[in-house]
Design an enzyme around this catalytic site. Structure first.
Site, PDB file in Angstrom:
ATOM      1  N   TYR A   1       0.765  -1.100   0.082  1.00  0.00           N
ATOM      2  CA  TYR A   1      -0.012  -0.072   0.039  1.00  0.00           C
ATOM      3  C   TYR A   1       0.691   1.174   0.086  1.00  0.00           C
ATOM      4  O   TYR A   1       0.271   2.313  -0.366  1.00  0.00           O
ATOM      5  CB  TYR A   1      -0.844   0.144   1.131  1.00  0.00           C
ATOM      6  CG  TYR A   1      -1.903  -1.169   1.028  1.00  0.00           C
ATOM      7  CD1 TYR A   1      -1.961  -1.876   0.185  1.00  0.00           C
ATOM      8  CD2 TYR A   1      -2.784  -1.171   2.410  1.00  0.00           C
ATOM      9  CE1 TYR A   1      -2.870  -3.084   0.149  1.00  0.00           C
ATOM     10  CE2 TYR A   1      -3.551  -2.487   2.390  1.00  0.00           C
ATOM     11  CZ  TYR A   1      -3.784  -3.451   1.209  1.00  0.00           C
ATOM     12  OH  TYR A   1      -4.695  -4.152   1.143  1.00  0.00           O
TER      13      TYR A   1
ATOM     14  N   LYS B   1       4.059 -15.568   2.486  1.00  0.00           N
ATOM     15  CA  LYS B   1       3.947 -16.406   1.275  1.00  0.00           C
ATOM     16  C   LYS B   1       5.545 -16.534   0.786  1.00  0.00           C
ATOM     17  O   LYS B   1       5.817 -16.231  -0.631  1.00  0.00           O
ATOM     18  CB  LYS B   1       3.276 -15.411   0.150  1.00  0.00           C
ATOM     19  CG  LYS B   1       2.773 -16.300  -1.033  1.00  0.00           C
ATOM     20  CD  LYS B   1       1.560 -17.432  -1.029  1.00  0.00           C
ATOM     21  CE  LYS B   1       1.252 -18.069  -2.369  1.00  0.00           C
ATOM     22  NZ  LYS B   1       0.549 -19.040  -2.231  1.00  0.00           N
TER      23      LYS B   1
ATOM     24  N   ASP C   1      -2.390 -18.500   2.058  1.00  0.00           N
ATOM     25  CA  ASP C   1      -3.763 -19.265   1.505  1.00  0.00           C
ATOM     26  C   ASP C   1      -4.069 -20.134   2.580  1.00  0.00           C
ATOM     27  O   ASP C   1      -5.257 -20.463   2.629  1.00  0.00           O
ATOM     28  CB  ASP C   1      -3.308 -20.048   0.112  1.00  0.00           C
ATOM     29  CG  ASP C   1      -1.915 -20.396   0.049  1.00  0.00           C
ATOM     30  OD1 ASP C   1      -1.032 -20.043   0.843  1.00  0.00           O
ATOM     31  OD2 ASP C   1      -1.828 -21.055  -0.811  1.00  0.00           O
TER      32      ASP C   1
ATOM     33  N   ASP D   1      -4.931  -6.874   5.879  1.00  0.00           N
ATOM     34  CA  ASP D   1      -6.140  -6.470   5.516  1.00  0.00           C
ATOM     35  C   ASP D   1      -7.177  -7.124   5.364  1.00  0.00           C
ATOM     36  O   ASP D   1      -8.367  -7.289   5.753  1.00  0.00           O
ATOM     37  CB  ASP D   1      -5.644  -5.489   4.224  1.00  0.00           C
ATOM     38  CG  ASP D   1      -6.900  -4.571   3.890  1.00  0.00           C
ATOM     39  OD1 ASP D   1      -7.717  -4.400   4.835  1.00  0.00           O
ATOM     40  OD2 ASP D   1      -6.821  -3.890   3.024  1.00  0.00           O
TER      41      ASP D   1
ATOM     42  N   ASP E   1     -10.552  -9.070   7.745  1.00  0.00           N
ATOM     43  CA  ASP E   1     -12.263  -9.077   7.248  1.00  0.00           C
ATOM     44  C   ASP E   1     -12.552 -10.298   7.554  1.00  0.00           C
ATOM     45  O   ASP E   1     -13.641 -10.656   8.058  1.00  0.00           O
ATOM     46  CB  ASP E   1     -12.007  -8.435   6.070  1.00  0.00           C
ATOM     47  CG  ASP E   1     -12.472  -6.879   6.138  1.00  0.00           C
ATOM     48  OD1 ASP E   1     -12.033  -6.253   7.396  1.00  0.00           O
ATOM     49  OD2 ASP E   1     -12.908  -6.146   5.301  1.00  0.00           O
TER      50      ASP E   1
END
Ligand code: NAD
Length: 385
Positions: free
Chosen positions: A144, A194, A226, A250, A254
Site C-alpha cells: 500500500y 507467502k 492461503d 487487511d 475482514d
C-alpha cells in the site's frame, strides 16, 4: 495515595461515532471510580465533522495534542456527505494522518466468539466455539505504500505496477509486538507469509526466526497466507496470535471479523513504539465505520467501541485488571440476553445503544474489581520509549 491522571483525546467523528463513543465514556467513568484512576478527556474533531468546521480532516494542533496524550479514542469517520471521490479533502485522510503522525505501525484486532451469540456467526457453532485470537497487522509498509506505484500505457496496452517492499527494521518491530502479545496470552504465534513465492516474505520469515530466539517461551509457526485463509474458517480456535504484513492482514482481518457475526462487536488498537513495561501511545477504535444507514436512530451496537476502550486500558494505560473487568461486564450483559438489533435473536431482549451502555456500566459497577492499590503505575507518555 495520589490518583494517577491519564490524558485521553476523544475523537467521536461522524455517523454513529458520537453515539457509541458516549457509551464508552460512560463505562470509563465507572473504571475511574472502581480502579482509582482519573481520566482527563479532551474532545476534538476528526473526519467529516472537522471538514465542515475547519476545511481539513484533522487539524495539526489536534495531532499535536494526540502526541502528548496517553491514548486516543476514535469513533468512526465518513459518510455520504463527504463521499465524493473527487473532493480535495476526504474524512479518511484524518485517520491516515493520525496513524502516520503518531507512528502507529501495528494494528491489533482481537476476535472472540461468545457462546451466547452463536447464531450471529455464519459458521457452525462447533467451529466457532472457544475462538479467541488476535491478528497483528503491519500497518505502514508493504504494497500500500511501496513505490513505484503507477499505471501507464505502451504498445502492449495498459500496464500497472505496485511495489511490495519491507525493510528489516519494519518487520522486526511488528514481530516484537506480536511476540510480546503472545507472551501475555497462550504463547503461540503464527507468522503468516507467502514465502514460497515472495522475496519479501522470505525476509519476513528469516527475521521471524531471528526475533524468536529472544522468545524461547513462545512457540512460533509459519503459515502460508492461503493456508491461513482456509484454517481461519476450518479451525479458528487453534489460533492465539497471528502476525502478518499489511495487505495479507487487511484481507485476513475482514475474514476473521466475519466469524463473530457482527461488525459492531469488534474492537481494534493501533500501536507504535512500546515502553519497557509494554505500554505506549495507541489509537483505539471499533472496526466498523460510521454506519450512516443507522446513524441517529439510537440502535448502533456500542460494544466494539467499549471493547476498544478496554484495549486502551490494557495497552496504553497499563490497567490490565480494569480491561478484563470491562470485558467481563460485556460478556455478562450478553449472557443476560441483552442485544442491540444487529445481534438480536429470538428470546433475547432488544435494547438501544444507550441502554446497552448503561447495562455494561452497571455490570462493571457490580463486578469484583481490583482496588486502586493493586493497579500497577506505568510511566507517563514522556517516559522512556
Ligand atoms: P460500516 O461499518 O459503517 O457499516 C457496514 C454495515 O454494518 C452497515 O449496515 C451498518 O449499519 C452496520 N454496522 C456498522 N457498525 C455497526 C454498529 N456499531 N452497530 C450496528 N450495526 C453496525 O461500513 P460502510 O457502510 O461500508 O461505510 C460507511 C462509512 O464509514 C463510509 O463513509 C466509510 O468510508 C466509513 N468507514 C469508516 C471507517 C473508520 O472510521 N475506521 C471504517 C470503515 C468505513
Amino acid at each position: 495515595m495520589q490518583t494517577r491522571v491519564c490524558r485521553i483525546i476523544v475523537l467521536p467523528g461522524d455517523g454513529i461515532g458520537p453515539e457509541v463513543m458516549a457509551e464508552a465514556l460512560r463505562v470509563l467513568q465507572v473504571v475511574e471510580r472502581r480502579f482509582g484512576v482519573r481520566f482527563e478527556f479532551h474532545e476534538d474533531l476528526i473526519g467529516g465533522a472537522c471538514i465542515d468546521r475547519y476545511g481539513v480532516a484533522l487539524r495539526p494542533e489536534t495531532l499535536e495534542r494526540c502526541r502528548r496524550a496517553h491514548a486516543v479514542l476514535l469513533g468512526a469517520v465518513g459518510g455520504p456527505r463527504w463521499d465524493d471521490p473527487r473532493a480535495p479533502v476526504r474524512p479518511e485522510q484524518g485517520l491516515l494522518t493520525l496513524r502516520k503522525g503518531l507512528g502507529l505501525f501495528a494494528n491489533l484486532r482481537p476476535v472472540q466468539t461468545y457462546p451466547w451469540l452463536q447464531e450471529a456467526s455464519p459458521l457452525r457453532p462447533d467451529v466457532t466455539r472457544d475462538v479467541d485470537f488476535i491478528v497483528v497487522r503491519e500497518l505502514t509498509g508493504g504494497l500500500y505504500f511501496g513505490r513505484p506505484q503507477r499505471q501507464w500505457q505502451n504498445r502492449r496496452g495498459r500496464q500497472a505496477v505496485d511495489t511490495l517492499r519491507y525493510s528489516e527494521a519494519e518487520i522486526r518491530r511488528v514481530l516484537r509486538v506480536a511476540f510480546e502479545l503472545a507472551r501475555q496470552r497462550r504463547r503461540r504465534l503464527t507468522s503468516v507469509d507467502k514465502a514460497n513465492v515472495l522475496a519479501s516474505s522470505r525476509l519476513w520469515r528469516a527475521i521471524a526466526e531471528e526475533v524468536a530466539r529472544a522468545y524461547p517461551d513462545v512457540e512460533l509457526r509459519h503459515m502460508l497466507v492461503d493456508t491461513c485463509a482456509m484454517q481461519l474458517v476450518r479451525r479458528p480456535a487453534d489460533f492465539d496470535v497471528l502476525v502478518t504484513e499489511n495487505m495479507f492482514g487487511d484481507i485476513l482481518t475482514d475474514e476473521a471479523a466475519a466469524l463473530t457475526g457482527s461488525l459492531g462487536l469488534l474492537p481494534s488498537a493501533s500501536l507504535g513504539r512500546r515502553r519497557r513495561d509494554g505500554t505506549g501511545l495507541g489509537l483505539y477504535e471499533p472496526v466498523h465505520g460510521s454506519a450512516p444507514d443507522i446513524a441517529g436512530r439510537g440502535v448502533a451496537n456500542p460494544i466494539g467501541m467499549i471493547l476498544s476502550a478496554a484495549l486502551m486500558l490494557r495497552y496504553s494505560l497499563g490497567l490490565p485488571q480494569a480491561a478484563e473487568a470491562v470485558e467481563r461486564a460485556v460478556a455478562a450483559v450478553l449472557a443476560a440476553g441483552y442485544r442491540t438489533p444487529d445481534i438480536a435473536s429470538t428470546g433475547t431482549t432488544v435494547v438501544d445503544t444507550t441502554t446497552m451502555g448503561e447495562r455494561i456500566a452497571a455490570a462493571l459497577e457490580e463486578s469484583d474489581g481490583e482496588t486502586a492499590d493493586k493497579v500497577p503505575r506505568p510511566s507517563g507518555p514522556s517516559g522512556s520509549r
